[in-house]
Design a protein around this motif. Structure first.
Motif, PDB file in Angstrom:
ATOM      1  N   ALA A  38       0.839  -1.180   0.000  1.00  0.00           N
ATOM      2  CA  ALA A  38       0.000   0.000   0.000  1.00  0.00           C
ATOM      3  C   ALA A  38       0.881   1.239   0.000  1.00  0.00           C
ATOM      4  O   ALA A  38       1.888   1.300   0.694  1.00  0.00           O
ATOM      5  CB  ALA A  38      -0.902   0.015   1.233  1.00  0.00           C
ATOM      6  N   VAL A  39       0.496   2.209  -0.794  1.00  0.00           N
ATOM      7  CA  VAL A  39       1.238   3.465  -0.846  1.00  0.00           C
ATOM      8  C   VAL A  39       0.655   4.388   0.213  1.00  0.00           C
ATOM      9  O   VAL A  39      -0.527   4.707   0.178  1.00  0.00           O
ATOM     10  CB  VAL A  39       1.120   4.101  -2.245  1.00  0.00           C
ATOM     11  CG1 VAL A  39       1.840   5.427  -2.284  1.00  0.00           C
ATOM     12  CG2 VAL A  39       1.665   3.153  -3.296  1.00  0.00           C
ATOM     13  N   VAL A  40       1.479   4.773   1.154  1.00  0.00           N
ATOM     14  CA  VAL A  40       1.041   5.644   2.231  1.00  0.00           C
ATOM     15  C   VAL A  40       1.728   6.992   2.062  1.00  0.00           C
ATOM     16  O   VAL A  40       2.950   7.088   2.067  1.00  0.00           O
ATOM     17  CB  VAL A  40       1.386   5.044   3.618  1.00  0.00           C
ATOM     18  CG1 VAL A  40       0.952   5.990   4.717  1.00  0.00           C
ATOM     19  CG2 VAL A  40       0.739   3.687   3.770  1.00  0.00           C
ATOM     20  N   GLU A  41       0.915   8.011   1.894  1.00  0.00           N
ATOM     21  CA  GLU A  41       1.460   9.353   1.762  1.00  0.00           C
ATOM     22  C   GLU A  41       1.357  10.052   3.109  1.00  0.00           C
ATOM     23  O   GLU A  41       0.325   9.997   3.768  1.00  0.00           O
ATOM     24  CB  GLU A  41       0.691  10.139   0.712  1.00  0.00           C
ATOM     25  CG  GLU A  41       0.824   9.560  -0.675  1.00  0.00           C
ATOM     26  CD  GLU A  41       0.063  10.387  -1.699  1.00  0.00           C
ATOM     27  OE1 GLU A  41      -0.210  11.562  -1.420  1.00  0.00           O
ATOM     28  OE2 GLU A  41      -0.234   9.835  -2.760  1.00  0.00           O
ATOM     29  N   THR A  42       2.431  10.680   3.519  1.00  0.00           N
ATOM     30  CA  THR A  42       2.423  11.390   4.791  1.00  0.00           C
ATOM     31  C   THR A  42       2.022  12.837   4.561  1.00  0.00           C
ATOM     32  O   THR A  42       2.342  13.438   3.537  1.00  0.00           O
ATOM     33  CB  THR A  42       3.813  11.340   5.455  1.00  0.00           C
ATOM     34  OG1 THR A  42       4.773  11.919   4.562  1.00  0.00           O
ATOM     35  CG2 THR A  42       4.207   9.905   5.751  1.00  0.00           C
ATOM     36  N   ALA A  43       1.286  13.363   5.502  1.00  0.00           N
ATOM     37  CA  ALA A  43       0.879  14.753   5.423  1.00  0.00           C
ATOM     38  C   ALA A  43       2.047  15.646   5.831  1.00  0.00           C
ATOM     39  O   ALA A  43       2.761  15.358   6.782  1.00  0.00           O
ATOM     40  CB  ALA A  43      -0.313  15.009   6.328  1.00  0.00           C
ATOM     41  N   THR A  44       2.236  16.684   5.101  1.00  0.00           N
ATOM     42  CA  THR A  44       3.311  17.616   5.423  1.00  0.00           C
ATOM     43  C   THR A  44       2.713  18.970   5.745  1.00  0.00           C
ATOM     44  O   THR A  44       1.676  19.348   5.211  1.00  0.00           O
ATOM     45  CB  THR A  44       4.292  17.755   4.244  1.00  0.00           C
ATOM     46  OG1 THR A  44       3.566  18.225   3.099  1.00  0.00           O
ATOM     47  CG2 THR A  44       4.941  16.432   3.912  1.00  0.00           C
ATOM     48  N   THR A  45       3.362  19.661   6.617  1.00  0.00           N
ATOM     49  CA  THR A  45       2.962  21.028   6.936  1.00  0.00           C
ATOM     50  C   THR A  45       4.078  21.957   6.528  1.00  0.00           C
ATOM     51  O   THR A  45       5.255  21.621   6.597  1.00  0.00           O
ATOM     52  CB  THR A  45       2.675  21.194   8.435  1.00  0.00           C
ATOM     53  OG1 THR A  45       3.844  20.821   9.162  1.00  0.00           O
ATOM     54  CG2 THR A  45       1.506  20.318   8.852  1.00  0.00           C
ATOM     55  N   SER A  46       3.704  23.095   6.112  1.00  0.00           N
ATOM     56  CA  SER A  46       4.682  24.068   5.659  1.00  0.00           C
ATOM     57  C   SER A  46       5.264  24.807   6.861  1.00  0.00           C
ATOM     58  O   SER A  46       4.530  25.450   7.605  1.00  0.00           O
ATOM     59  CB  SER A  46       4.018  25.058   4.703  1.00  0.00           C
ATOM     60  OG  SER A  46       4.925  26.079   4.385  1.00  0.00           O
ATOM     61  N   PRO A  47       6.581  24.738   7.062  1.00  0.00           N
ATOM     62  CA  PRO A  47       7.165  25.463   8.184  1.00  0.00           C
ATOM     63  C   PRO A  47       7.102  26.971   7.989  1.00  0.00           C
ATOM     64  O   PRO A  47       7.207  27.730   8.936  1.00  0.00           O
ATOM     65  CB  PRO A  47       8.605  24.968   8.230  1.00  0.00           C
ATOM     66  CG  PRO A  47       8.874  24.413   6.883  1.00  0.00           C
ATOM     67  CD  PRO A  47       7.562  23.966   6.330  1.00  0.00           C
ATOM     68  N   ALA A  48       6.913  27.417   6.756  1.00  0.00           N
ATOM     69  CA  ALA A  48       6.833  28.851   6.501  1.00  0.00           C
ATOM     70  C   ALA A  48       5.457  29.406   6.872  1.00  0.00           C
ATOM     71  O   ALA A  48       5.256  30.611   6.818  1.00  0.00           O
ATOM     72  CB  ALA A  48       7.118  29.133   5.036  1.00  0.00           C
ATOM     73  N   CYS A  49       4.553  28.551   7.265  1.00  0.00           N
ATOM     74  CA  CYS A  49       3.196  28.984   7.556  1.00  0.00           C
ATOM     75  C   CYS A  49       2.710  28.325   8.846  1.00  0.00           C
ATOM     76  O   CYS A  49       1.862  27.429   8.819  1.00  0.00           O
ATOM     77  CB  CYS A  49       2.301  28.605   6.380  1.00  0.00           C
ATOM     78  SG  CYS A  49       0.679  29.297   6.487  1.00  0.00           S
ATOM     79  N   PRO A  50       3.213  28.727  10.003  1.00  0.00           N
ATOM     80  CA  PRO A  50       2.815  28.068  11.254  1.00  0.00           C
ATOM     81  C   PRO A  50       1.423  28.506  11.711  1.00  0.00           C
ATOM     82  O   PRO A  50       0.880  29.502  11.247  1.00  0.00           O
ATOM     83  CB  PRO A  50       3.880  28.549  12.240  1.00  0.00           C
ATOM     84  CG  PRO A  50       4.269  29.890  11.726  1.00  0.00           C
ATOM     85  CD  PRO A  50       4.184  29.784  10.224  1.00  0.00           C
TER      86      PRO A  50
END
Length: 78
Positions: A38-50
């Motif tokens: 299964a392909v699991v994509e991780t959620a990313t958050t932008s450090p430039a936008c806290p």
């Protein structure tokens, strides 16, 4: 007095009831998942936008978030 027989009427009603019962949705059938890679994509958050707050509202990337709930005091104010 001559009363008509009720058997044909009841048979017709029974046929209509059966047709309506069979016309409804049927139960779903489940299949066993064979598994596999299964392909699991991780959620990313932008450090430039806290996450920040303006007054009592939570803000993330110039977008109001939090559904109108008051922002806690530990969230830094923008």
């Amino acid at each position: 007095m001559n009363f008509p027989h009720k058997a044909p009427r009841l048979a017709g009603l029974a046929a209509i009831a059966l047709a309506l019962a069979l016309a409804g949705p049927s139960p779903a059938l489940a299949k066993l998942d064979p598994g596999g890679a299964a392909v699991v994509e991780t959620a990313t958050t932008s450090p430039a936008c806290p996450l920040a707050r303006i007054g009592a509202q939570l803000v993330h990337c110039d977008s109001l978030t939090g559904a109108g709930v008051r922002a806690p005091a530990w969230v830094p104010e923008r």
